[in-house]
Design an enzyme around this catalytic site. Structure first.
Site, mmCIF file in Angstrom:
data_model
loop_
_atom_site.group_PDB
_atom_site.id
_atom_site.type_symbol
_atom_site.label_atom_id
_atom_site.label_comp_id
_atom_site.label_asym_id
_atom_site.label_seq_id
_atom_site.Cartn_x
_atom_site.Cartn_y
_atom_site.Cartn_z
ATOM 1 N N GLY A 373 0.856 -0.696 -0.102
ATOM 2 C CA GLY A 373 -0.126 -0.036 -0.209
ATOM 3 C C GLY A 373 0.678 1.417 -0.169
ATOM 4 O O GLY A 373 1.933 0.974 0.750
ATOM 5 N N PRO A 374 0.469 2.524 0.089
ATOM 6 C CA PRO A 374 1.011 3.702 -0.077
ATOM 7 C C PRO A 374 1.507 3.823 1.384
ATOM 8 O O PRO A 374 1.166 3.532 2.105
ATOM 9 C CB PRO A 374 -0.008 4.806 -0.508
ATOM 10 C CG PRO A 374 -1.270 3.903 -1.696
ATOM 11 C CD PRO A 374 -1.090 2.653 -0.135
ATOM 12 N N SER A 375 2.451 5.116 1.621
ATOM 13 C CA SER A 375 3.902 4.813 2.441
ATOM 14 C C SER A 375 2.671 6.050 2.823
ATOM 15 O O SER A 375 1.442 6.798 2.162
ATOM 16 C CB SER A 375 4.555 6.878 2.021
ATOM 17 O OG SER A 375 5.270 5.641 1.214
ATOM 18 N N GLY A 376 2.410 5.687 4.160
ATOM 19 C CA GLY A 376 1.665 6.060 5.453
ATOM 20 C C GLY A 376 0.225 5.536 5.329
ATOM 21 O O GLY A 376 -0.955 6.451 6.642
ATOM 22 N N GLY A 378 0.036 2.711 7.301
ATOM 23 C CA GLY A 378 -0.235 2.042 8.311
ATOM 24 C C GLY A 378 0.985 0.723 8.583
ATOM 25 O O GLY A 378 -0.011 0.207 10.080
ATOM 26 N N LYS A 379 1.081 0.645 7.825
ATOM 27 C CA LYS A 379 1.881 -1.047 7.117
ATOM 28 C C LYS A 379 2.680 -1.346 8.886
ATOM 29 O O LYS A 379 2.545 -1.897 9.192
ATOM 30 C CB LYS A 379 2.978 -1.434 6.037
ATOM 31 C CG LYS A 379 1.667 -0.954 4.986
ATOM 32 C CD LYS A 379 2.520 -1.277 3.435
ATOM 33 C CE LYS A 379 3.868 -0.290 3.548
ATOM 34 N NZ LYS A 379 3.071 1.014 3.443
ATOM 35 N N THR A 380 3.859 -0.440 8.657
ATOM 36 C CA THR A 380 4.771 -0.502 10.095
ATOM 37 C C THR A 380 4.222 -0.922 11.241
ATOM 38 O O THR A 380 4.067 -0.914 12.264
ATOM 39 C CB THR A 380 5.515 0.736 10.049
ATOM 40 O OG1 THR A 380 6.954 0.832 8.838
ATOM 41 C CG2 THR A 380 6.889 0.804 10.606
ATOM 42 N N GLU A 503 10.753 -5.314 4.397
ATOM 43 C CA GLU A 503 10.963 -4.871 3.139
ATOM 44 C C GLU A 503 12.309 -4.962 3.258
ATOM 45 O O GLU A 503 13.256 -4.126 3.001
ATOM 46 C CB GLU A 503 10.387 -4.066 2.262
ATOM 47 C CG GLU A 503 10.781 -3.457 0.968
ATOM 48 C CD GLU A 503 10.539 -4.003 0.048
ATOM 49 O OE1 GLU A 503 11.217 -5.357 0.374
ATOM 50 O OE2 GLU A 503 9.207 -4.464 -1.020
#
Length: 583
Positions: A373-376, A378-380, A503
């Protein structure tokens, strides 16, 4: 500081000392010896006064000299032992305090470190405990013995000649009118110096930890100017402190001179009238000096005490914070079950909107799930919730039918291996970094096997000291690919059942990426793997891809399924693979 605040500060310091469990037997022995030291010291002027009053060679008998010599020996011996014992007690208190603070810092929640600079926290552990150490080991001894000595001396002075004693002490109320307001100013300045020192320390830690960034961006002048402001503030506060000390020193000297003039003048009249003897007047002078020295020690104690109050409050503030209970919950559980995120929502305290909103998906055992998904999006943050660095605002994470909140943190985290984009490497040897966090003896064979599977053994064997090679602060002596391979070897040695990859190859060159990708494939075998992916090429064969967009799951499926059903995923793929959008 008003009276109620001062009482509260005393209680806070006493509470802090009590919680360290000081050795009471040693303290009791030290106090008894201090009383003996004071008693012997009080006897010396009285014995001397008799020699003066007798005023003949016959008075210099072996008996009289023996009594005086005995008093000196008792005072010296008991004083030395009592100071040693009190210092030992003080060192025990500080050692216990540092132990409590260090153990507390290690189990504080991650949210504490999100809002506090590392340098500021380090200052609590070093500077603030150092301030308390100075109070206890250097000034408290003088304070306790000084109080005992002053009280005993005042009693003897009233016994010798109470009118002269009253005249001598009449100067004290007048002195307090000046000393108290000056002392209050010293308190404010001391707290200001302490706070500014902590801030300056935090700034230094920040800059020196990233000195390569500073140099790479020619920021030396900017950082120098910032540091100079801190140095100037400390200089200004130091000058103000010097002004206060410049007032106090002559003031105290003047008070002592006035007291001496009163004793000489009024004492001389008392001797000439026959109300007291010359020997008693001489004893008075000796007792006066026995009061002056302890008063100096007591004044130093109160000056240091004011500095200690700020340190005590900050340390108690840390010690009162909530911590992670690593052992609360189930120790044993079945890990080879689906990992399910159910209506998971979370927002940082500083953010107006939630970062994650009603996240739901399931991860099958021994499968690969990619989060894209795009940066920001909520992945991290999602990884942080899986690691249980934070608690979700709502929803839950399940392993089978069991909430991971019911599992002890130690047991849960022992099942997880985490490799990030820039995996942290600690100063030390390669061996220490690979074995980090493994609480058992690691054989050379196990170490080489893990390094071999991570393709790290190749470059390690070429180093002069091989596994005992020092890597430098944050692994600066190693390349990015070498650091990643050491991180993978560390995860392999941990033998986790759940693997989380943020990543791990995105910041590497193509050659290093191929080697690290091969190492990751070794690491992923037979493990439940969750991958944060920026490059879709690394997860195109994942069993499941979860697409996060503005904190919500907007798509789930395999690569081919999402290419057909998810427009934004198709757009991502089109950019990276340069293929036309499918209708």
């Amino acid at each position: 500081m008003n009276e109620s605040e001062e009482k509260s500060s005393w209680k806070l310091l006493i509470q802090l000392i009590k919680e360290t469990g000081p050795p009471r037997l040693l303290l009791s022995i030290a106090m008894v010896l201090s009383l003996l030291t004071t008693t012997a010291g009080l006897a010396i002027p009285l014995l001397t006064s008799k020699l003066i009053d007798q005023g003949s060679l016959q008075s210099l008998s072996g008996r009289n000299i023996g009594w005086i010599a005995s008093a000196f020996l008792i005072q010296a011996a008991s004083g030395a032992v009592s100071v040693y014992l009190l210092t030992r007690v003080g060192q025990h208190v500080i050692s216990s305090l540092r132990d409590r603070l260090w153990s507390k810092l290690l189990v504080l929640k991650v949210s504490y470190y999100d809002t506090h600079q590392t340098g500021d926290t380090v200052s609590r552990m070093t500077n603030d405990t150092g301030v308390i150490k100075n109070l206890i080991t250097e000034h408290l001894v003088g304070f306790i013995t000084g109080i005992i000595s002053i009280l005993g001396t005042i009693g003897v002075l009233f016994f010798l000649d109470w009118p002269l004693t009253l005249v001598m002490f009449s100067i004290i109320p007048l002195s307090m009118l000046v000393l108290i307001p000056v002392g209050r100013q010293m308190i404010k300045i001391s707290k200001g110096i302490q706070d500014e020192t902590a801030g300056f320390s935090a700034s230094l830690t920040r800059v020196l930890a990233e000195i390569r960034l500073v140099k790479a961006y020619n920021a030396e002048t900017m950082e120098y100017n910032r540091g100079k402001k801190g140095i100037n503030k400390l200089f200004a506060l130091g000058i103000r402190e010097g002004v206060i000390q410049a007032i106090l020193s002559p003031l105290i000297s003047s008070i002592i001179i006035v007291v001496l003039v009163l004793i000489i003048g009024y004492g001389g009249l008392r001797v000439s009238s026959g109300a007291m003897t010359a020997g008693e007047l001489a004893a008075f002078f000796i007792y006066l000096f026995q009061i002056i020295m302890p008063i100096t020690s007591i004044a130093s104690f109160f000056t240091q005490f004011q500095k200690t109050m700020g340190a005590t409050e900050k340390i108690m503030g840390i010690l009162s914070l909530d911590v992670e209970d690593l052992n609360l919950g189930l120790k044993e559980f079945t890990i080879h079950q689906p990992l399910t995120l159910k209506d998971l929502s979370y927002g940082y305290p500083s953010s107006a909107d939630p970062i994650l909103k009603s996240i739901s998906f399931s991860v099958r055992p021994n499968s690969v799930t990619a989060i894209v998904g795009p940066s920001g999006s909520g992945k991290t943050t999602l990884f942080s919730l899986l690691e249980r660095f934070y608690l979700p605002d709502s929803g839950e994470i399940l392993i089978g039918d069991l909430s991971i909140q019911d599992i002890s943190l130690r047991s849960w985290r022992s099942q997880i291996g985490y490799v990030s984009q820039e995996s942290p490497i600690l100063a030390g040897t390669i061996r220490e970094n690979i074995c980090y966090g493994v609480n058992r003896e690691i054989s050379d064979e196990e170490l080489r096997e893990a390094a071999g599977m991570a393709y790290a053994d190749i470059f390690i064997q070429e180093l002069p000291d091989k596994y005992d090679t020092e890597v430098g602060e944050r692994g600066i002596k190693l390349s990015g690919g070498q650091r990643q391979r050491i991180a993978i070897a560390r995860a392999l040695l941990r033998k986790p059942n759940i693997l989380m990859l943020d990543e791990a190859t995105s910041s590497l060159d193509s050659k290093s990426e191929i080697v690290v990708q091969d190492a990751l494939e070794n690491l992923m075998k037979g493990r439940t793997t969750i991958v944060i992916a920026h490059r879709l090429s690394t997860v195109i064969d994942a069993d499941q891809i979860v697409f996060l967009e503005k904190g919500r799951v907007t798509g789930k499926g395999t690569h081919s399924e999402l290419m057909q059903t998810h427009e934004l995923y198709r757009e991502f793929a089109s950019r990276q693979f340069r293929v036309p959008d499918k209708e």
